[in-house]
Design a protein around this motif. Sequence first.
Motif, PDB file in Angstrom:
ATOM      1  N   UNK A 104      32.666 -38.922 -22.016  1.00  0.00           N
ATOM      2  CA  UNK A 104      31.318 -39.082 -21.196  1.00  0.00           C
ATOM      3  C   UNK A 104      31.114 -37.500 -20.640  1.00  0.00           C
ATOM      4  N   UNK A 105      30.173 -38.068 -20.857  1.00  0.00           N
ATOM      5  CA  UNK A 105      28.613 -37.076 -19.996  1.00  0.00           C
ATOM      6  C   UNK A 105      28.454 -37.419 -18.412  1.00  0.00           C
ATOM      7  N   UNK A 106      28.835 -38.276 -18.185  1.00  0.00           N
ATOM      8  CA  UNK A 106      28.183 -39.406 -16.735  1.00  0.00           C
ATOM      9  C   UNK A 106      28.179 -40.249 -16.944  1.00  0.00           C
ATOM     10  N   UNK A 107      29.553 -40.879 -16.977  1.00  0.00           N
ATOM     11  CA  UNK A 107      30.172 -42.624 -17.467  1.00  0.00           C
ATOM     12  C   UNK A 107      29.705 -43.446 -16.490  1.00  0.00           C
ATOM     13  N   UNK A 108      28.891 -42.933 -15.144  1.00  0.00           N
ATOM     14  CA  UNK A 108      28.107 -44.543 -14.082  1.00  0.00           C
ATOM     15  C   UNK A 108      26.706 -43.982 -15.435  1.00  0.00           C
ATOM     16  N   UNK A 156      22.287 -39.136 -21.606  1.00  0.00           N
ATOM     17  CA  UNK A 156      22.590 -39.192 -20.184  1.00  0.00           C
ATOM     18  C   UNK A 156      24.018 -39.293 -20.332  1.00  0.00           C
ATOM     19  N   UNK A 157      24.637 -39.916 -21.106  1.00  0.00           N
ATOM     20  CA  UNK A 157      25.629 -40.163 -20.528  1.00  0.00           C
ATOM     21  C   UNK A 157      27.408 -40.193 -21.609  1.00  0.00           C
ATOM     22  N   UNK A 158      26.824 -39.236 -22.672  1.00  0.00           N
ATOM     23  CA  UNK A 158      27.857 -39.401 -23.401  1.00  0.00           C
ATOM     24  C   UNK A 158      27.481 -37.832 -24.007  1.00  0.00           C
ATOM     25  N   UNK A 159      28.586 -37.615 -24.588  1.00  0.00           N
ATOM     26  CA  UNK A 159      28.852 -35.682 -24.259  1.00  0.00           C
ATOM     27  C   UNK A 159      27.838 -35.298 -25.969  1.00  0.00           C
ATOM     28  N   UNK A 160      27.027 -34.204 -26.205  1.00  0.00           N
ATOM     29  CA  UNK A 160      26.191 -34.579 -27.973  1.00  0.00           C
ATOM     30  C   UNK A 160      26.650 -34.626 -29.602  1.00  0.00           C
TER      31      UNK A 160
END
Length: 364
Positions: free
Chosen positions: A17-21, A219-223
Motif C-alpha cells: 500500500x502507498x495510501x491504504x485509506x 493513489x493506493x498501491x505501489x507501482x
Amino acid sequence: MVKNIFETIKNAERSIFKKEEVFYPQYIPENIPARESQIKELTYLLKPLASNKKTNNILIYGPTGTGKTLITNYVLNELCEYTHNVKHIYINTIQYNTKSGIITQIATLFGEIFPRRGIAIDEIYIRIKEDLGKSDFWPIIVLDEIDKLNKNDASEILYDLTRMENKGKYFTLILITNTKECIINLDQRTQSSLFLREIDFPKYTPQELKEILKERIEYGLIPDAISQDLIGYITGYAASNGGDARIGIDLLYKAAKETEKQGLLKITKETLLSSSKLIDSVKISEKINYLTDLEKQILKTIDQNGTTVSEIYQKLKDTKYDTRTIRRQITNLQNIKLITIKETPGNKKQRIILLNVDKKLLKF
C-alpha cells in the motif's frame, strides 16, 4: 519465556500500500470519474442555499455502487467550504430505521442532546422547529437507503419535514434510493409536498469501472502491484455484478490485504480468485439481511428446481399482501440477483422463478 503473540508477526519491510485509506468506504477522491453531469446538476440545485434562498428537495436514484452517496458527500463538502450558510447531516435509514430514531438524529444537527431515557417525539419536533427559527444556516438532511424505511414512517417523516418552516427557514431533503418506486409508494399528500428534482445514476460501464479502479490503484498501491490482466478481471467481476464500483474496489482491497499478509508486493491470480469467492459469500449474506418479510416469504416458497410465478401467488394468497405488492417484491429480488425469472417455451408459456443461491443459505 514465551513470546507475546504480537511479537510473532513480522512487520513487512515494504508494504504493497502507498495510501491504504484510498480503499476505505468513506474515502472521497479529489477526482471522481464518470459522474461529471451528476456533480454539475447537484451543485446547480444546491447553489441557491449559499444565497439564503430556498431550493428543491432532491431524489438521487440508481443501482447499488454507482456513486450516489459518494457524490452527495463530495458536493456537500464542497458546498460547506464555499459557504457558511449551510449545515448537513447524513442519516442511513438502515441504521436509523424508526421515526423517533431519525428525528432524534436530525435534532443533533442543532446541537440537541437528549437523555438516554428518551423524550416524546412531539417534544423533539417542537425543539427542532424552535431551533430552525433560531439557526443562522439552512439545514440539509440526507436520508440514504430511504426505500428501506417502512412506507408509513417514510410518509410521515417526509411530510412533517417538508411542511416545517420557521422564520423563512426550511429543510432541504436529499433522498437516496436504488429505485424511484419507493416515492410512488408514499401517500399522495407526501408526494405532493416533496417537490422533488431527480438525478439519475446509471450503472457504470466496464470502461468507467476500469477508470475508477486504475485511479484507486495509482493513489493506493505501489507501482506494479497488480497486472493489467488482473485489473481486467476485477473490472469484469464488478461489471457482472451490476456495474457496482464498490464491489470492484472491495475485491481489489481484499486481494491487496491478503498479499500484504503473505509478505508479497504483487497481487497474484490465486489471491484474487480466493478474495472474489469470499466477497460472493459475504455479498449474499448482506443481501439476505436486508430483505423484507415478504421477500423472505417469497424465497421460502421457491423450490431449488424452480417455481412458477402463478404458484407463488397461490401459496401467498392467504397472506395480507395483494398480487401487485407480491409482483413488486419479486421484481426487487430479481434486481438484487437473488432470483432469475425464465419463460418456458411452447404455446402455454409460464414464468419460472429460479433461486440464484443455495436454499441452505436462507436461514430465516
